[in-house]
Motif scaffolding. Structure first.
Motif, PDB file in Angstrom:
ATOM      1  N   SER A   2      69.531 145.932   8.349  1.00 18.29           N
ATOM      2  CA  SER A   2      68.652 147.011   8.788  1.00 18.29           C
ATOM      3  C   SER A   2      69.318 148.352   8.526  1.00 18.29           C
ATOM      4  O   SER A   2      70.517 148.504   8.740  1.00 18.29           O
ATOM      5  CB  SER A   2      68.323 146.854  10.281  1.00 18.29           C
ATOM      6  OG  SER A   2      67.562 147.952  10.735  1.00 18.29           O
ATOM      7  N   LEU A   3      68.505 149.313   8.082  1.00 17.28           N
ATOM      8  CA  LEU A   3      69.010 150.657   7.812  1.00 17.28           C
ATOM      9  C   LEU A   3      68.564 151.652   8.875  1.00 17.28           C
ATOM     10  O   LEU A   3      68.698 152.857   8.691  1.00 17.28           O
ATOM     11  CB  LEU A   3      68.526 151.125   6.428  1.00 17.28           C
ATOM     12  CG  LEU A   3      68.921 150.241   5.239  1.00 17.28           C
ATOM     13  CD1 LEU A   3      68.400 150.849   3.953  1.00 17.28           C
ATOM     14  CD2 LEU A   3      70.413 150.033   5.177  1.00 17.28           C
ATOM     15  N   ASP A   4      67.998 151.139   9.959  1.00 15.71           N
ATOM     16  CA  ASP A   4      67.528 152.034  11.009  1.00 15.71           C
ATOM     17  C   ASP A   4      68.683 152.711  11.741  1.00 15.71           C
ATOM     18  O   ASP A   4      68.524 153.834  12.225  1.00 15.71           O
ATOM     19  CB  ASP A   4      66.659 151.262  12.006  1.00 15.71           C
ATOM     20  CG  ASP A   4      65.391 150.716  11.358  1.00 15.71           C
ATOM     21  OD1 ASP A   4      64.941 151.332  10.367  1.00 15.71           O
ATOM     22  OD2 ASP A   4      64.873 149.687  11.816  1.00 15.71           O
ATOM     23  N   ALA A   5      69.824 152.041  11.861  1.00 16.92           N
ATOM     24  CA  ALA A   5      70.990 152.602  12.550  1.00 16.92           C
ATOM     25  C   ALA A   5      71.965 153.147  11.510  1.00 16.92           C
ATOM     26  O   ALA A   5      72.541 152.366  10.734  1.00 16.92           O
ATOM     27  CB  ALA A   5      71.666 151.549  13.415  1.00 16.92           C
ATOM     28  N   PRO A   6      72.177 154.460  11.451  1.00 14.65           N
ATOM     29  CA  PRO A   6      73.098 155.013  10.443  1.00 14.65           C
ATOM     30  C   PRO A   6      74.523 154.496  10.594  1.00 14.65           C
ATOM     31  O   PRO A   6      75.210 154.289   9.587  1.00 14.65           O
ATOM     32  CB  PRO A   6      73.024 156.525  10.691  1.00 14.65           C
ATOM     33  CG  PRO A   6      71.733 156.746  11.394  1.00 14.65           C
ATOM     34  CD  PRO A   6      71.499 155.524  12.228  1.00 14.65           C
ATOM     35  N   HIS A   7      74.973 154.271  11.845  1.00 16.20           N
ATOM     36  CA  HIS A   7      76.333 153.747  12.037  1.00 16.20           C
ATOM     37  C   HIS A   7      76.501 152.392  11.359  1.00 16.20           C
ATOM     38  O   HIS A   7      77.542 152.110  10.746  1.00 16.20           O
ATOM     39  CB  HIS A   7      76.640 153.621  13.531  1.00 16.20           C
ATOM     40  CG  HIS A   7      76.951 154.926  14.189  1.00 16.20           C
ATOM     41  ND1 HIS A   7      75.966 155.804  14.601  1.00 16.20           N
ATOM     42  CD2 HIS A   7      78.131 155.518  14.506  1.00 16.20           C
ATOM     43  CE1 HIS A   7      76.527 156.875  15.141  1.00 16.20           C
ATOM     44  NE2 HIS A   7      77.834 156.732  15.095  1.00 16.20           N
ATOM     45  N   THR A   8      75.487 151.549  11.470  1.00 17.75           N
ATOM     46  CA  THR A   8      75.557 150.221  10.836  1.00 17.75           C
ATOM     47  C   THR A   8      75.670 150.339   9.331  1.00 17.75           C
ATOM     48  O   THR A   8      76.488 149.670   8.698  1.00 17.75           O
ATOM     49  CB  THR A   8      74.320 149.400  11.214  1.00 17.75           C
ATOM     50  OG1 THR A   8      74.219 149.306  12.637  1.00 17.75           O
ATOM     51  CG2 THR A   8      74.403 148.008  10.629  1.00 17.75           C
ATOM     52  N   LEU A   9      74.850 151.198   8.748  1.00 17.92           N
ATOM     53  CA  LEU A   9      74.893 151.392   7.296  1.00 17.92           C
ATOM     54  C   LEU A   9      76.250 151.920   6.859  1.00 17.92           C
ATOM     55  O   LEU A   9      76.838 151.426   5.878  1.00 17.92           O
ATOM     56  CB  LEU A   9      73.783 152.354   6.875  1.00 17.92           C
ATOM     57  CG  LEU A   9      73.824 152.823   5.410  1.00 17.92           C
ATOM     58  CD1 LEU A   9      73.551 151.665   4.481  1.00 17.92           C
ATOM     59  CD2 LEU A   9      72.823 153.955   5.187  1.00 17.92           C
ATOM     60  N   ILE A  10      76.767 152.919   7.561  1.00 14.35           N
ATOM     61  CA  ILE A  10      78.031 153.551   7.160  1.00 14.35           C
ATOM     62  C   ILE A  10      79.172 152.548   7.184  1.00 14.35           C
ATOM     63  O   ILE A  10      79.913 152.392   6.199  1.00 14.35           O
ATOM     64  CB  ILE A  10      78.330 154.747   8.088  1.00 14.35           C
ATOM     65  CG1 ILE A  10      77.326 155.866   7.848  1.00 14.35           C
ATOM     66  CG2 ILE A  10      79.748 155.257   7.869  1.00 14.35           C
ATOM     67  CD1 ILE A  10      77.383 156.975   8.879  1.00 14.35           C
ATOM     68  N   TRP A  11      79.316 151.828   8.285  1.00 11.81           N
ATOM     69  CA  TRP A  11      80.465 150.930   8.405  1.00 11.81           C
ATOM     70  C   TRP A  11      80.321 149.672   7.555  1.00 11.81           C
ATOM     71  O   TRP A  11      81.322 149.150   7.042  1.00 11.81           O
ATOM     72  CB  TRP A  11      80.691 150.570   9.870  1.00 11.81           C
ATOM     73  CG  TRP A  11      81.220 151.731  10.658  1.00 11.81           C
ATOM     74  CD1 TRP A  11      80.569 152.441  11.626  1.00 11.81           C
ATOM     75  CD2 TRP A  11      82.514 152.339  10.524  1.00 11.81           C
ATOM     76  NE1 TRP A  11      81.371 153.450  12.110  1.00 11.81           N
ATOM     77  CE2 TRP A  11      82.567 153.413  11.456  1.00 11.81           C
ATOM     78  CE3 TRP A  11      83.622 152.076   9.718  1.00 11.81           C
ATOM     79  CZ2 TRP A  11      83.693 154.219  11.598  1.00 11.81           C
ATOM     80  CZ3 TRP A  11      84.739 152.885   9.853  1.00 11.81           C
ATOM     81  CH2 TRP A  11      84.765 153.938  10.778  1.00 11.81           C
ATOM     82  N   MET A  12      79.081 149.195   7.382  1.00 13.95           N
ATOM     83  CA  MET A  12      78.901 148.020   6.522  1.00 13.95           C
ATOM     84  C   MET A  12      79.198 148.352   5.068  1.00 13.95           C
ATOM     85  O   MET A  12      79.872 147.590   4.367  1.00 13.95           O
ATOM     86  CB  MET A  12      77.478 147.477   6.669  1.00 13.95           C
ATOM     87  CG  MET A  12      77.222 146.756   7.973  1.00 13.95           C
ATOM     88  SD  MET A  12      75.621 145.917   7.995  1.00 13.95           S
ATOM     89  CE  MET A  12      75.853 144.699   6.695  1.00 13.95           C
ATOM     90  N   MET A  13      78.706 149.496   4.594  1.00 15.83           N
ATOM     91  CA  MET A  13      78.973 149.882   3.213  1.00 15.83           C
ATOM     92  C   MET A  13      80.444 150.239   3.000  1.00 15.83           C
ATOM     93  O   MET A  13      81.027 149.937   1.944  1.00 15.83           O
ATOM     94  CB  MET A  13      78.083 151.062   2.816  1.00 15.83           C
ATOM     95  CG  MET A  13      76.634 150.703   2.590  1.00 15.83           C
ATOM     96  SD  MET A  13      76.379 149.611   1.161  1.00 15.83           S
ATOM     97  CE  MET A  13      76.319 148.002   1.947  1.00 15.83           C
ATOM     98  N   ALA A  14      81.052 150.867   4.005  1.00 11.91           N
ATOM     99  CA  ALA A  14      82.476 151.180   3.891  1.00 11.91           C
ATOM    100  C   ALA A  14      83.308 149.909   3.833  1.00 11.91           C
ATOM    101  O   ALA A  14      84.235 149.791   3.017  1.00 11.91           O
ATOM    102  CB  ALA A  14      82.910 152.057   5.071  1.00 11.91           C
ATOM    103  N   ALA A  15      82.991 148.937   4.690  1.00 12.10           N
ATOM    104  CA  ALA A  15      83.733 147.672   4.673  1.00 12.10           C
ATOM    105  C   ALA A  15      83.477 146.900   3.385  1.00 12.10           C
ATOM    106  O   ALA A  15      84.396 146.291   2.819  1.00 12.10           O
ATOM    107  CB  ALA A  15      83.338 146.826   5.881  1.00 12.10           C
ATOM    108  N   TRP A  16      82.235 146.929   2.891  1.00 11.97           N
ATOM    109  CA  TRP A  16      81.886 146.211   1.660  1.00 11.97           C
ATOM    110  C   TRP A  16      82.709 146.701   0.469  1.00 11.97           C
ATOM    111  O   TRP A  16      83.098 145.909  -0.401  1.00 11.97           O
ATOM    112  CB  TRP A  16      80.392 146.384   1.391  1.00 11.97           C
ATOM    113  CG  TRP A  16      79.953 145.936   0.038  1.00 11.97           C
ATOM    114  CD1 TRP A  16      79.779 144.646  -0.393  1.00 11.97           C
ATOM    115  CD2 TRP A  16      79.635 146.768  -1.084  1.00 11.97           C
ATOM    116  NE1 TRP A  16      79.372 144.636  -1.706  1.00 11.97           N
ATOM    117  CE2 TRP A  16      79.275 145.913  -2.145  1.00 11.97           C
ATOM    118  CE3 TRP A  16      79.612 148.148  -1.274  1.00 11.97           C
ATOM    119  CZ2 TRP A  16      78.902 146.410  -3.390  1.00 11.97           C
ATOM    120  CZ3 TRP A  16      79.238 148.634  -2.505  1.00 11.97           C
ATOM    121  CH2 TRP A  16      78.889 147.775  -3.561  1.00 11.97           C
ATOM    122  N   ALA A  17      82.983 147.990   0.416  1.00  3.90           N
ATOM    123  CA  ALA A  17      83.752 148.539  -0.702  1.00  3.90           C
ATOM    124  C   ALA A  17      85.246 148.576  -0.410  1.00  3.90           C
ATOM    125  O   ALA A  17      86.061 148.404  -1.327  1.00  3.90           O
ATOM    126  CB  ALA A  17      83.255 149.949  -1.035  1.00  3.90           C
TER     127      ALA A  17
END
Length: 279
Positions: free
Chosen positions: A225-240
């Motif tokens: 889900s992209l509704d929570a910006p914190h989730t997007l930021i940390w998931m993409m940061a961890a993914w890379a």
């Protein structure tokens, strides 16, 4: 001892700033999110102080072998900061947010080709995602992946320029590799080289495997889900960041193995010249 503790406190402050960056820059952060971020930041700060303020090793690898951890921290901070700027621009656009979003959009489209890590991340999105959500995820994935590639390139350049780890003086395997047991059996160089190859291979495959695992598990768990910006930021940061970190660990362990092998060769030649080797 005082200088070591002061350095540990400074590092802890940097870690707190890293963790708190999304909450400080994103508008409309709730009280519950703020409390969770504060608890995580305090825990990470205490762990950093214990690790760098202690004489004995803990869990942090290459603690006394800069610039390994410094490069990793700067890479993670830059990723989190830029992703936070992109998410903030969706609510409160400014010149900086528009610039970062435009650059990330160009990078995301350039890397978004069939079977690329960015394309696989987009495939992991749930069905029915809006075009705005797809563009946001593409931009975040493109920025994160580009920073990870630049981090690897800079790290390799620094290794060559500063002749790491030989130029930093004596390399203490016990402190810098606390999870590696040199007495576990087998030749140390062979084990280091094997671990280096494994980390490099895993770092290469992880950006491709993670979206596939997320997509496969979407039937049992809630989809991305992209509704929570914190989730997007940390998931993409961890993914890379995690694959780049594994790549760096593999390269570093390979360098340590080469250093040990070179020391052995020099000691053997010195003993041979001194006539200490059996005929």
């Amino acid at each position: 001892m005082i200088s070591q503790l002061a350095g540990a406190i400074v590092r802890a402050v940097f870690v707190v700033v890293l963790i708190a960056t999304p909450s400080l820059l994103l508008p409309g952060v709730g009280a519950d999110t703020t409390q969770i971020v504060a608890l995580v930041a305090i825990f990470a700060a205490m762990l950093t102080i214990f690790e760098y303020g202690s004489t004995y090793p803990g869990l942090v690898e290459f603690r006394d072998a800069p610039p390994f951890n410094r490069v990793r921290f700067i890479s993670l901070f830059l990723t989190v900061f830029l992703l936070t700027v992109v998410c903030r621009g969706k609510v409160e656009p400014t010149t900086l947010t528009l610039l970062v979003d435009a650059v990330g959009n160009v990078i995301g489209h350039a890397i978004d080709f069939p079977y690329s890590p960015v394309r696989l991340v987009l495939v992991a999105l749930p069905d029915g995602s809006s075009p705005e959500q797809i563009d946001l995820l593409r931009t975040a994935a493109g920025l994160s992946y580009l920073i990870s590639l630049l981090t690897l390139a800079i790290f390799v350049i620094l290794l060559r320029v500063f002749n790491w780890p030989s130029a930093s003086g004596t390399f203490n395997v016990w402190i810098n590799l606390p999870t590696f047991d040199p007495t576990a059996g087998g030749d140390v160089v062979e084990r280091l080289e094997r671990d280096a190859r494994f980390n490099i291979a895993l770092g290469f495959l992880l950006p491709f495997l993670t979206p596939a695992v997320v997509k496969a598990g979407s039937g049992s768990f809630s989809p991305l889900s992209l509704d929570a910006p914190h989730t997007l930021i940390w998931m993409m940061a961890a993914w890379a960041f995690l694959p780049a970190s594994l790549f760096m660990r593999g390269i570093a362990m390979g360098q340590v193995a080469s250093m040990i092998e070179e020391k052995r060769r020099l000691n053997h030649e010195a003993a041979d010249r001194a006539g200490l080797l059996p005929a």
